[in-house]
Scaffold this motif. Structure first.
Motif, short mmCIF file in Angstrom:
data_model
loop_
_atom_site.label_atom_id
_atom_site.label_comp_id
_atom_site.label_asym_id
_atom_site.label_seq_id
_atom_site.Cartn_x
_atom_site.Cartn_y
_atom_site.Cartn_z
N MET A 85 -3.69 -0.23 -4.35
CA MET A 85 -3.29 0.86 -5.23
C MET A 85 -1.77 1.04 -5.29
N HIS A 86 -1.12 0.95 -4.13
CA HIS A 86 0.33 1.20 -4.13
C HIS A 86 1.09 0.03 -4.75
N ASP A 87 2.16 0.35 -5.45
CA ASP A 87 2.95 -0.68 -6.14
C ASP A 87 3.41 -1.77 -5.19
N ASN A 90 0.52 -4.00 -4.41
CA ASN A 90 0.07 -4.65 -5.63
C ASN A 90 0.95 -5.83 -6.02
N ARG A 133 -9.33 4.85 -10.42
CA ARG A 133 -7.90 5.13 -10.21
C ARG A 133 -7.19 3.88 -9.66
N ARG A 134 -7.84 3.24 -8.70
CA ARG A 134 -7.23 2.04 -8.12
C ARG A 134 -7.14 0.92 -9.17
N SER A 137 -4.34 1.61 -11.44
CA SER A 137 -3.07 1.31 -10.78
C SER A 137 -2.80 -0.20 -10.82
#
Lengths: 418, 89
Positions: A85-87, A90, A133-134, A137
């Motif tokens: 999920m976090h940039d 990712n 949501r994930r 993202s």
């Protein structure tokens, strides 16, 4: 290095395969190297390979206490994915996914890259929302992801428990179709062979016993095979990081834990991709040999033993049977353990340290294998230039001081809770 | 399977217990100036030895007491267990 190809295969078939070259040399350590990588696992081998190939440092040694392929690179469950999920995660892992695509050609070694899809199952509406949501993202970062409903999941895994009395009913799932598997041993052997070809000395059965630090900069390492001079050292030792850090008088936000995996007896093709159970910690894929490859939770206490206990295996397989009732009829072939370097926010650390010339690559938790190429590339960049690559810039050691944590699961510092 | 001797209940299987981590971590004393470094130590830094480790365990499915265990992380051998207030030497 003689190139592997269909022609070399045919040619050697005529000699009954007696004349193949060794895949890598077994050199004596030299007196001095431009860079030394400690740890001949996937990340160490990849780091040395990219240092030699991309960053023009040729005089490199890899020091491995055991043998190539004996540590976590030979103990993982071979899964490739970038469904974070976090940039920071990712972008980092997805760069790795792009590297996997061409890795067999790059190394001239078949790593059996197989993008067969990874499916995370959701067992409630709330969980499906979280996955959506994930997935969003991921898509915002240009990574393909799709949210599947119950019926779409049923088409992929019809043998999962879709009955009305399933303990954890399947609501849907998040699919990353370029996720998949690669053969872990081949990744180690391929990188070792390719690094050796670029002149990297792979020195097995050579344990680092101490460091020479003068005025805050490293001058060399003491090893079980004598002193070796160098000004650049990269640590790629996963679960053993704290042991070497202690010799450098460094304390790290790392705990070493044992993680087990197991395989069943081989069966006919059943499961195409990788499936993860969402109501606990269980994941499963099927190897090319037909074995069901399964893993789940940590044993949950500090360990360097490379073996775990049966209650954890039982717990993981109970979840497996809840998801796939037909697993209950299979016999287990073997189980094994590896030592995970669990960081305090669940994300890795690739950084320089306060000691000039000492670089750190650790904190991979459960997920180091898929990062092998990108970890090697970015760590090589960090070692060669003294500054992080833009992809590993967020994975700093001092984030535990500044508060810029990358806590993907929001679990906090209790690594044994999963 | 680990067999852990709860100081209150005796030897039980590991299934009854949950882990609590490094038992030597100390919370900074309240009502005095606490540096960021002290908070870092308390929150993120752990002893992680290969060998003897002093750790907390909770008898979750038993007497629900916390206690200390001295255990070898390279062999999983449990050397001794202590009540929480006991000197663990």
């Amino acid at each position: 290095m003689k190139k592997y190809s269909v022609f070399s295969l045919i040619k050697n078939a005529f000699n009954k395969h007696q004349d193949w070259d060794v895949a890598w040399r077994d050199p004596e350590p030299k007196k001095e190297y431009d860079a030394i990588i400690i740890g001949g696992g996937g990340h160490g081998l990849a780091t040395a390979y990219y240092l030699a190939k991309e960053y023009e440092i040729k005089n490199i040694a890899i020091l491995e206490k055991g043998w190539i392929g004996g540590g976590n690179i030979g103990r993982n469950t071979t899964i490739l994915r970038s469904n974070y999920m976090h940039d920071a995660n990712n972008l980092f892992y997805d760069h790795g996914m792009q590297m996997w695509k061409d890795l067999s050609q790059e190394l001239n070694y078949n790593v059996m890259y197989s993008p067969r899809g990874i499916l995370n199952l959701a067992h409630s509406d709330a969980q499906l929302n979280a996955y959506s949501r994930r997935g969003n993202s991921m898509r915002l970062n240009g990574i393909e992801a799709s949210l599947l409903g119950r019926e779409e999941v049923r088409k992929i895994i019809p043998f999962a428990d879709f009955t009305d009395n399933a303990r954890f009913p399947i609501f849907g799932g998040l699919m990353q179709s370029i996720g998949g598997t690669a053969r872990h041993d081949a990744v180690a052997w391929g990188y070792a062979r390719a690094a050796d070809d670029l002149g990297v000395d792979i020195i097995q059965h050579c344990e680092v016993t101490g460091f020479d630090i003068v005025n805050g900069s490293v001058q060399g390492v003491q090893t079980s095979r004598g002193f070796i001079k160098t000004n650049k050292i990269g640590l790629c030792v996963a679960g053993s990081t704290s042991i070497l850090a202690e010799k450098l008088n460094m304390s790290l936000p790392i705990e070493s834990h044992v993680l087990q995996a197991c395989v069943s007896e081989p069966v006919k093709p059943l499961l195409d991709g990788v499936v993860t159970f969402g109501a606990g910690h269980f994941y499963c894929s099927q190897s090319d040999k037909g074995e069901m490859v399964m893993g789940g939770d940590l044993d949950g206490y500090n360990s360097y033993a490379q073996r775990g206990n049966l209650p954890t295996i039982q717990h993981v397989l109970t979840e497996g049977v809840a998801l796939f009732p037909n697993l209950s009829r299979l016999k287990m072939l073997r189980s094994w353990g590896g030592i995970m370097d669990m960081s305090m926010d669940g994300s890795p650390i690739i950084d320089k340290t306060h000691i000039e010339g000492v670089y750190l690559n650790c904190g991979w938790c459960y997920g180091g294998f898929k990062a092998t190429p990108v970890s090697g590339l970015t760590f090589a960049h960090t070692i060669a230039t003294g500054e992080p690559h833009k992809l590993n810039a967020p994975f700093k050691l001092d984030r535990f001081h500044t508060g810029h944590l990358i806590d993907e699961k929001g679990l906090g510092t209790k690594t044994w809770i999963s | 399977m680990l067999e852990i001797k709860c100081p209150y209940c005796g030897r039980r299987s590991q299934n009854e217990f949950s882990y609590g981590g490094d038992a030597t971590v100390k919370r900074p004393k309240l009502n005095k100036d606490i540096s960021d470094g002290e908070w870092d130590e308390f929150i993120y830094y752990r002893k992680n030895p290969r060998g003897i480790h002093l750790e907390l365990w909770h008898h979750t499915s038993g007497c629900r007491q916390w206690f200390k265990v001295k255990r070898d992380t390279s062999t999983h051998e449990i050397v001794k267990t202590f009540m929480i207030e006991e000197e663990s030497q």
